[in-house]
Enzyme design. Sequence first.
Site, mmCIF file in Angstrom:
data_model
loop_
_atom_site.group_PDB
_atom_site.id
_atom_site.type_symbol
_atom_site.label_atom_id
_atom_site.label_comp_id
_atom_site.label_asym_id
_atom_site.label_seq_id
_atom_site.Cartn_x
_atom_site.Cartn_y
_atom_site.Cartn_z
ATOM 1 N N ASP A 82 1.019 -1.133 -0.174
ATOM 2 C CA ASP A 82 0.416 0.038 -0.017
ATOM 3 C C ASP A 82 0.897 1.203 0.137
ATOM 4 O O ASP A 82 2.322 0.876 1.146
ATOM 5 C CB ASP A 82 -0.892 0.070 1.243
ATOM 6 C CG ASP A 82 -2.310 0.912 0.956
ATOM 7 O OD1 ASP A 82 -2.954 1.084 0.320
ATOM 8 O OD2 ASP A 82 -2.586 0.998 2.386
ATOM 9 N N HIS A 180 -7.594 10.378 4.168
ATOM 10 C CA HIS A 180 -7.360 9.259 4.582
ATOM 11 C C HIS A 180 -7.115 9.658 6.802
ATOM 12 O O HIS A 180 -7.452 11.326 6.776
ATOM 13 C CB HIS A 180 -5.699 9.569 4.832
ATOM 14 C CG HIS A 180 -5.131 8.709 3.566
ATOM 15 N ND1 HIS A 180 -5.388 7.202 2.786
ATOM 16 C CD2 HIS A 180 -4.624 9.640 2.105
ATOM 17 C CE1 HIS A 180 -4.742 7.260 1.732
ATOM 18 N NE2 HIS A 180 -4.744 8.039 1.574
ATOM 19 N N HIS A 208 -10.017 5.094 -1.395
ATOM 20 C CA HIS A 208 -9.171 5.168 0.056
ATOM 21 C C HIS A 208 -9.713 5.954 0.791
ATOM 22 O O HIS A 208 -10.549 7.073 0.068
ATOM 23 C CB HIS A 208 -7.391 5.748 -0.701
ATOM 24 C CG HIS A 208 -6.916 4.751 -1.294
ATOM 25 N ND1 HIS A 208 -5.393 4.944 -1.042
ATOM 26 C CD2 HIS A 208 -6.791 3.538 -2.190
ATOM 27 C CE1 HIS A 208 -5.150 3.825 -2.007
ATOM 28 N NE2 HIS A 208 -5.538 3.052 -2.503
ATOM 29 N N GLY A 209 -9.648 6.077 2.284
ATOM 30 C CA GLY A 209 -9.807 6.923 2.876
ATOM 31 C C GLY A 209 -11.386 6.869 3.411
ATOM 32 O O GLY A 209 -12.235 7.483 3.944
ATOM 33 N N ALA A 210 -12.062 5.623 4.025
ATOM 34 C CA ALA A 210 -12.816 4.802 4.032
ATOM 35 C C ALA A 210 -13.598 4.932 5.583
ATOM 36 O O ALA A 210 -14.335 4.696 5.640
ATOM 37 C CB ALA A 210 -13.543 3.261 3.480
ATOM 38 N N SER A 211 -12.455 5.336 6.123
ATOM 39 C CA SER A 211 -12.409 5.111 7.914
ATOM 40 C C SER A 211 -13.699 6.584 8.269
ATOM 41 O O SER A 211 -13.175 6.952 7.634
ATOM 42 C CB SER A 211 -11.095 5.215 8.501
ATOM 43 O OG SER A 211 -10.101 3.756 8.080
ATOM 44 N N ASN A 230 -10.523 0.611 1.103
ATOM 45 C CA ASN A 230 -9.057 0.682 2.008
ATOM 46 C C ASN A 230 -10.371 1.725 3.668
ATOM 47 O O ASN A 230 -10.317 2.570 3.960
ATOM 48 C CB ASN A 230 -8.530 1.992 1.939
ATOM 49 C CG ASN A 230 -7.237 1.066 0.482
ATOM 50 O OD1 ASN A 230 -7.927 0.234 -0.576
ATOM 51 N ND2 ASN A 230 -6.470 1.655 0.357
ATOM 52 N N VAL A 231 -9.169 -0.095 4.350
ATOM 53 C CA VAL A 231 -10.121 1.008 6.050
ATOM 54 C C VAL A 231 -8.652 0.370 6.950
ATOM 55 O O VAL A 231 -7.769 -0.473 6.491
ATOM 56 C CB VAL A 231 -10.463 0.098 6.423
ATOM 57 C CG1 VAL A 231 -11.158 0.041 7.704
ATOM 58 C CG2 VAL A 231 -12.201 0.200 5.548
ATOM 59 N N ALA A 232 -8.362 2.140 7.286
ATOM 60 C CA ALA A 232 -6.952 1.782 8.424
ATOM 61 C C ALA A 232 -7.251 2.375 9.827
ATOM 62 O O ALA A 232 -7.220 1.522 10.271
ATOM 63 C CB ALA A 232 -5.766 2.108 7.688
#
Length: 292
Positions: A82, A180, A208-211, A230-232
């Site tokens: 990533d 993000h 990206h940046g789905a949190s 994407n989840v972080a």
Amino acid sequence: MAIISTKYLLQDAQAKGYAVPAFNIHNAETIQAILEVCNEMQSPVILAGTPGTFKHIAFEEIYALCEAYSASYDFPLALHLDHHESLADIRRKVHAGVRSAMIDGSHYPFDENVQLVKSVVDFCHHNDCSVEAELGRLGGVEDDMNVDEESAFFTDPQEARRFVEMTGVDSLAVAIGTAHGLYTKRPKIDFKRLEEIRKVVDVPLVLHGASDVPDEFVRQAIELGICKVNVATELKIAFADAVKQWFAENPEGNDPRYYMRVGMDAMKEVVRNKINVCGSAQRIQTGVAATA
């Protein structure tokens, strides 16, 4: 089983109208927590590691752990590089066995981004490694990357079409209003832009940046063509908050087998919810490993 290319997962998701969750991993416990839920729910999964993750634990060690879990759970895994920025770094990890890489040249002008991505695609495609790239730029903070609002910009649909044609990339991360990290206010997602991109780009699209993005927004994005989510940050916060609470209740505690399990269980609830939002439960492809 095997460590596989994400293209086999994303092509199925695109054909059937769901998304594959990509969860960022940080250590052995986060890998275990994610895979326990994916095994329970029979969801395909992409385990994503940033360069910062591979500074914490060597790539070879994470790869070996993922390979072992793939055999234990008897389903294929995609270990994904990533937000990598160097062809040399990607080359080393692909030679070591990885089959999915994101080359992030989004901070470069269009032509330089194309040149970098094309060099990675040319190498990776000779090694059955799928390539994700990003056009447009998300704001926010992830690991060592910090992009302020002034440096963030949305993806232009016609540039996206040209970018995919010129690079041969397998999937494209698009900037449509996510960021993000966590949000200070409700995000404004440009669904019209996403719809326009989907009309002119035929490869799987990545969010990206789905949190911290409302579930209904993520579902709508999937309906409009997003195939990878994407989840972080949400994973890290759930884990950390649960461990902090455990120590508040057990100030003399010192056994990581107890407090790490509490963190893992909290993370598992986030994973379970994201799988439901993505619609990926019961989607594991039993024939994928042979194809790869």
